[in-house]
Design an enzyme around this catalytic site. Structure first.
Site, PDB file in Angstrom:
ATOM      1  N   CYS A 159       0.409  -1.156  -0.004  1.00 41.10           N
ATOM      2  CA  CYS A 159       0.059   0.043   0.510  1.00 41.10           C
ATOM      3  C   CYS A 159       1.116   1.669   0.404  1.00 41.10           C
ATOM      4  CB  CYS A 159      -0.571  -0.393   1.270  1.00 41.10           C
ATOM      5  SG  CYS A 159      -2.592   1.427   1.671  1.00 41.10           S
ATOM      6  N   HIS A 205      -3.749  -5.157   0.357  1.00 43.42           N
ATOM      7  CA  HIS A 205      -2.707  -5.714   1.930  1.00 43.42           C
ATOM      8  C   HIS A 205      -2.693  -6.712   2.518  1.00 43.42           C
ATOM      9  CE1 HIS A 205      -3.056  -1.217   4.329  1.00 43.42           C
ATOM     10  NE2 HIS A 205      -4.062  -0.837   3.430  1.00 43.42           N
ATOM     11  N   GLU A 250      -1.481  -8.280   4.073  1.00 39.31           N
ATOM     12  CA  GLU A 250      -1.350  -8.661   5.102  1.00 39.31           C
ATOM     13  C   GLU A 250      -2.954  -9.500   5.999  1.00 39.31           C
ATOM     14  OE1 GLU A 250      -2.157  -4.614   5.775  1.00 39.31           O
ATOM     15  OE2 GLU A 250      -1.252  -5.869   4.684  1.00 39.31           O
TER      16      GLU A 250
END
Length: 235
Positions: free
Chosen positions: A114, A209, A211
């Site tokens: 990002c 993202h 994660e």
């Protein structure tokens, strides 16, 4: 063999509550190091330091993840500030741009996530679109949308199919930095992944993202590259 050690950039929140304490805190969401661990690496957090210390700090790790966060200051790419651009994060900009520069100088594998992808582009002389309508969702919420890989790129080799990804951003890559190519796009054409093609080393940025997803393919590839980097003698 020990797991490759992946450094993750962190940032400072000036007021963080811990019981009776309210203190400045260097932090990053747990999903970042959990993704590193799930993909087979060990994680260490890299708090802000003097920019000149970046090479020394990175000499202790095998790969670098530059985390998401607030907007990169447009002064970093020679643009006037848009009214919708966030407040400057000067210390973070200085530290993360120094980390990226030091990693590239040492051919260390780098994954920008990002803001980290945008910082990678800026570090290589690229620019950003400061606001795109439709890419900024409800504050605190993550939306999902499909991204399409560009055939022949590293990203396409890792994720060859169109994939839904978790995303939260209102800025995007405009002019690509030196040597970078786009390796995935949103359906509206927004650049969603960038990379340095071989033989420049393993350098990739994703606008979303990972994660917050369960897909470890990109991170696992970074860790594989970091394992190779760890075996290269320091000149």
């Amino acid at each position: 063999m020990p797991r490759p050690l992946i450094g993750i950039s962190t940032y400072v929140e000036e007021s963080t509550r811990y019981g009776v304490w309210d203190l400045p805190t260097s932090l990053v969401p747990a999903g970042y190091y959990e993704l590193v661990q799930a993909a087979g690496g060990a994680a260490v957090l890299l708090p802000p330091d003097e920019p000149g210390a970046a090479a020394e700090v990175l000499s202790r790790v095998d790969g670098l993840v530059v985390a998401g966060g607030p907007d990169v200051d447009p002064v970093r790419y020679g643009a006037a500030r848009d009214s919708r651009t966030g407040a400057p994060a000067t210390v973070r900009d200085e530290w993360e741009l120094a980390l990226i520069a030091a990693a590239l100088d040492s051919s260390m594998p780098v994954l920008g996530i990002c803001r980290g992808m945008q910082a990678l582009n800026v570090a290589l002389g690229g620019t950003l679109i400061q606001h795109i309508d439709g890419h900024f969702d409800t504050p605190g919420a993550t939306s999902w949308h499909p991204v399409r890989p560009v055939p022949g790129t590293r990203y396409a080799a890792l994720v060859p199919e169109e994939a839904d990804v978790p995303t939260y951003h209102h800025q995007a890559v405009d002019r690509l930095g030196r040597g970078l190519i786009a390796s995935a796009h949103a359906l509206d054409g927004t650049v969603e992944a960038i990379e340095l093609p071989d033989p420049a080393g393993w350098v990739l940025g994703v606008q979303w993202h990972p994660e917050r997803d369960k897909d470890t393919r990109v991170m696992a590839s970074l860790i594989e590259a970091a394992a190779v980097h760890a075996m290269v003698p320091v000149s």
